[in-house]
Design a protein around this motif. Structure first.
Motif, PDB file in Angstrom:
ATOM      1  N   LEU A 115      20.711 -39.019 -24.071  1.00 47.35           N
ATOM      2  CA  LEU A 115      19.814 -39.025 -22.913  1.00 47.35           C
ATOM      3  C   LEU A 115      18.379 -39.375 -23.281  1.00 47.35           C
ATOM      4  O   LEU A 115      17.681 -40.034 -22.501  1.00 47.35           O
ATOM      5  CB  LEU A 115      19.837 -37.657 -22.224  1.00 47.35           C
ATOM      6  CG  LEU A 115      21.135 -37.251 -21.538  1.00 47.35           C
ATOM      7  CD1 LEU A 115      21.036 -35.833 -21.006  1.00 47.35           C
ATOM      8  CD2 LEU A 115      21.478 -38.223 -20.406  1.00 47.35           C
ATOM      9  N   PRO A 154      11.936 -35.117 -19.665  1.00 43.10           N
ATOM     10  CA  PRO A 154      12.726 -35.564 -18.494  1.00 43.10           C
ATOM     11  C   PRO A 154      14.228 -35.530 -18.740  1.00 43.10           C
ATOM     12  O   PRO A 154      15.008 -35.347 -17.799  1.00 43.10           O
ATOM     13  CB  PRO A 154      12.228 -36.983 -18.245  1.00 43.10           C
ATOM     14  CG  PRO A 154      11.644 -37.425 -19.537  1.00 43.10           C
ATOM     15  CD  PRO A 154      11.080 -36.198 -20.173  1.00 43.10           C
ATOM     16  N   SER A 155      14.646 -35.693 -19.997  1.00 39.97           N
ATOM     17  CA  SER A 155      16.072 -35.612 -20.298  1.00 39.97           C
ATOM     18  C   SER A 155      16.595 -34.202 -20.049  1.00 39.97           C
ATOM     19  O   SER A 155      17.718 -34.021 -19.550  1.00 39.97           O
ATOM     20  CB  SER A 155      16.326 -36.016 -21.746  1.00 39.97           C
ATOM     21  OG  SER A 155      15.873 -37.333 -21.996  1.00 39.97           O
ATOM     22  N   ILE A 176      15.332 -32.089 -17.845  1.00 41.23           N
ATOM     23  CA  ILE A 176      15.376 -31.908 -16.389  1.00 41.23           C
ATOM     24  C   ILE A 176      16.644 -32.533 -15.811  1.00 41.23           C
ATOM     25  O   ILE A 176      17.321 -31.942 -14.952  1.00 41.23           O
ATOM     26  CB  ILE A 176      14.108 -32.514 -15.746  1.00 41.23           C
ATOM     27  CG1 ILE A 176      12.858 -31.765 -16.241  1.00 41.23           C
ATOM     28  CG2 ILE A 176      14.208 -32.468 -14.229  1.00 41.23           C
ATOM     29  CD1 ILE A 176      11.564 -32.334 -15.712  1.00 41.23           C
ATOM     30  N   TYR A 177      16.994 -33.719 -16.302  1.00 42.74           N
ATOM     31  CA  TYR A 177      18.201 -34.381 -15.811  1.00 42.74           C
ATOM     32  C   TYR A 177      19.452 -33.581 -16.184  1.00 42.74           C
ATOM     33  O   TYR A 177      20.358 -33.407 -15.357  1.00 42.74           O
ATOM     34  CB  TYR A 177      18.276 -35.796 -16.391  1.00 42.74           C
ATOM     35  CG  TYR A 177      19.547 -36.523 -16.020  1.00 42.74           C
ATOM     36  CD1 TYR A 177      19.661 -37.193 -14.798  1.00 42.74           C
ATOM     37  CD2 TYR A 177      20.656 -36.530 -16.877  1.00 42.74           C
ATOM     38  CE1 TYR A 177      20.821 -37.851 -14.448  1.00 42.74           C
ATOM     39  CE2 TYR A 177      21.821 -37.180 -16.532  1.00 42.74           C
ATOM     40  CZ  TYR A 177      21.903 -37.845 -15.320  1.00 42.74           C
ATOM     41  OH  TYR A 177      23.059 -38.482 -14.967  1.00 42.74           O
ATOM     42  N   TRP A 178      19.512 -33.096 -17.431  1.00 38.95           N
ATOM     43  CA  TRP A 178      20.698 -32.355 -17.850  1.00 38.95           C
ATOM     44  C   TRP A 178      20.870 -31.071 -17.042  1.00 38.95           C
ATOM     45  O   TRP A 178      21.980 -30.763 -16.591  1.00 38.95           O
ATOM     46  CB  TRP A 178      20.641 -32.034 -19.337  1.00 38.95           C
ATOM     47  CG  TRP A 178      21.647 -30.991 -19.728  1.00 38.95           C
ATOM     48  CD1 TRP A 178      21.417 -29.673 -19.961  1.00 38.95           C
ATOM     49  CD2 TRP A 178      23.056 -31.179 -19.846  1.00 38.95           C
ATOM     50  NE1 TRP A 178      22.585 -29.019 -20.246  1.00 38.95           N
ATOM     51  CE2 TRP A 178      23.617 -29.920 -20.185  1.00 38.95           C
ATOM     52  CE3 TRP A 178      23.906 -32.273 -19.720  1.00 38.95           C
ATOM     53  CZ2 TRP A 178      24.974 -29.741 -20.384  1.00 38.95           C
ATOM     54  CZ3 TRP A 178      25.264 -32.094 -19.929  1.00 38.95           C
ATOM     55  CH2 TRP A 178      25.787 -30.842 -20.255  1.00 38.95           C
ATOM     56  N   ALA A 208      19.956 -30.464 -14.148  1.00 35.66           N
ATOM     57  CA  ALA A 208      20.324 -30.775 -12.763  1.00 35.66           C
ATOM     58  C   ALA A 208      21.774 -31.230 -12.649  1.00 35.66           C
ATOM     59  O   ALA A 208      22.375 -31.104 -11.579  1.00 35.66           O
ATOM     60  CB  ALA A 208      19.389 -31.842 -12.200  1.00 35.66           C
ATOM     61  N   HIS A 209      22.342 -31.771 -13.733  1.00 31.01           N
ATOM     62  CA  HIS A 209      23.719 -32.272 -13.709  1.00 31.01           C
ATOM     63  C   HIS A 209      24.569 -31.596 -14.785  1.00 31.01           C
ATOM     64  O   HIS A 209      25.531 -32.188 -15.284  1.00 31.01           O
ATOM     65  CB  HIS A 209      23.738 -33.793 -13.930  1.00 31.01           C
ATOM     66  CG  HIS A 209      22.943 -34.559 -12.928  1.00 31.01           C
ATOM     67  ND1 HIS A 209      21.564 -34.713 -13.018  1.00 31.01           N
ATOM     68  CD2 HIS A 209      23.316 -35.216 -11.797  1.00 31.01           C
ATOM     69  CE1 HIS A 209      21.129 -35.438 -12.002  1.00 31.01           C
ATOM     70  NE2 HIS A 209      22.171 -35.765 -11.247  1.00 31.01           N
ATOM     71  N   ARG A 210      24.258 -30.407 -15.123  1.00 30.96           N
ATOM     72  CA  ARG A 210      24.929 -29.732 -16.245  1.00 30.96           C
ATOM     73  C   ARG A 210      26.363 -29.371 -15.880  1.00 30.96           C
ATOM     74  O   ARG A 210      26.741 -29.308 -14.719  1.00 30.96           O
ATOM     75  CB  ARG A 210      24.168 -28.462 -16.630  1.00 30.96           C
ATOM     76  CG  ARG A 210      24.173 -27.395 -15.552  1.00 30.96           C
ATOM     77  CD  ARG A 210      23.431 -26.155 -16.008  1.00 30.96           C
ATOM     78  NE  ARG A 210      23.505 -25.089 -15.025  1.00 30.96           N
ATOM     79  CZ  ARG A 210      22.621 -24.890 -14.050  1.00 30.96           C
ATOM     80  NH1 ARG A 210      21.586 -25.715 -13.917  1.00 30.96           N
ATOM     81  NH2 ARG A 210      22.766 -23.886 -13.203  1.00 30.96           N
TER      82      ARG A 210
END
Length: 370
Positions: free
Chosen positions: A316, A335-336, A338-340, A342-344
């Motif tokens: 990521l 930001p990686s 935050i993305y993880w 949110a989609h963990r």
């Protein structure tokens, strides 16, 4: 020289003196004193004994007179006063009492002590100029030790089987109100180019080649400390320029604020590194009794589920990118994360990875095209 009068030796005294006088492993001073008494019991004069053992006659006389008065205790060294203590008992008690006091109650901006913080506080507030190494000795002598976690498993052929089974139990049979977190460091991570997955046209003539800029010089590097909760997939990271004991304790304090205060117990699975088992970490556990550190056995890194998660973070944040400084890597990780989060997805112990389908049963099956 006046004659030496050695008193009559009892049977046990005679046997002990004879054994020490001919010993090859006992301390040299005790052997020499025993040789003086042994030769005196054989009827030798003080001058002859002094010539044999390399002492003067007056020293031989003193040792014989001491043996006449004290017996076998005269063969041992007398207790010496030694150097006077540098710190008084009151100062030592102040150090222990301060270590047992929560820093927040003293108005300090941190939640746990470290040796450096204790040394600074004692010098500035209490007027005790004490080195951190001496504070470490006092706390360890007082009984500051690591707790040994339970195994809950019987003995097996593998000596570490019980310990490995305890870690698996933390993943599979965890009561409510208890958190299991996996802690580790990723690194060293260097500021350089990381190969990506860009497609290359291979049918053109001449064929294209995968190109990557050359990294010159000595790149900056650092470590990414991470916390991963397998039960929910939540993760927390923090970048550091190194991975010393001070960095580890600072990261533990960040994780402590990240975990809800309603959690009754926290089991932290970590590698058995020297920076993970310092006195500063013991002081952190003293300030936060709900924590318990569980060190993974040797050659069992697979028991720490943050290890496969590091690959996800690299894909990521790092893959296919070029970094010039360590700050750029830190900015890419944020930001990686935050993305993880949110989609963990959670990590289930013993479950096969989704991108590896189970093989079909059978031997020499025909291909589907047939």
């Amino acid at each position: 020289m006046a004659p030496v009068c050695l008193r009559h030796l009892a049977a046990d005294e005679f046997a002990t003196v004879k054994r020490l006088a001919h010993s090859q492993t006992a301390p040299a001073q005790r052997v020499q004193r025993a040789q003086v008494i042994w030769r005196a019991s054989c009827g030798e004069s003080a001058s002859a004994i002094a010539a044999r053992v390399g002492l003067d006659g007056e020293t031989v006389r003193k040792r014989i007179h001491r043996f006449n008065a004290e017996g076998l205790e005269a063969l041992k060294d007398r207790s010496r006063s030694g150097r006077p203590p540098t710190y008084s008992a009151e100062q030592t008690a102040t150090v222990i009492a301060t270590a047992l006091t929560k820093p927040e109650t003293l108005g300090l901006p941190f939640a746990a002590w470290t040796l450096d913080r204790l040394a600074a506080y004692l010098h500035e507030v209490k007027g005790i100029a004490m080195q951190r190494s001496r504070i470490d000795e006092i706390l360890l002598h007082e009984g500051l030790r690591w707790r040994k976690h339970g195994t809950w498993c019987g003995e097996r052929v593998d000596p570490a089987f019980a310990e490995k089974g305890a870690l698996e139990t933390l993943y599979t049979a965890l009561p409510a109100g208890i958190w299991v977190v996996c802690l580790d460091e990723m690194g060293p991570v260097s500021a350089k180019s990381y190969a990506g997955r860009a497609l290359v046209q291979s049918r053109t003539r001449p064929a294209e080649r995968a190109k990557q800029e050359i990294d010159y010089g000595r790149p900056a590097k650092g470590y990414v400390f991470g916390e991963f909760r397998p039960a929910t997939g939540e993760a927390f990271t923090h970048p550091y320029p190194g991975r010393g004991g001070a960095h580890w304790v600072d990261f533990l304090e960040h994780v402590e604020t990240w975990i809800p205060s309603t959690t009754e117990r926290v089991y932290a699975i970590m590698a058995n590194l020297g920076s993970h088992r310092t006195t500063d970490v013991l002081l952190f556990l003293l300030a936060h009794p709900r924590w318990e550190m569980v060190c993974q056995p040797k050659y069992a890194a697979y028991l720490n589920l943050i290890e496969p998660w590091w690959k996800i973070l690299r894909s990521l944040a790092l893959v296919g990118r070029r970094f010039e400084t360590w700050d750029e890597i830190s900015d890419a990780i944020h930001p990686s994360m935050i993305y993880w989060n949110a989609h963990r997805h959670l990590f289930v112990w013993g479950k096969r990875r989704r991108h590896r389908p189970r093989r079909s049963p059978g031997i020499a099956l025909l291909p589907r095209a047939a």
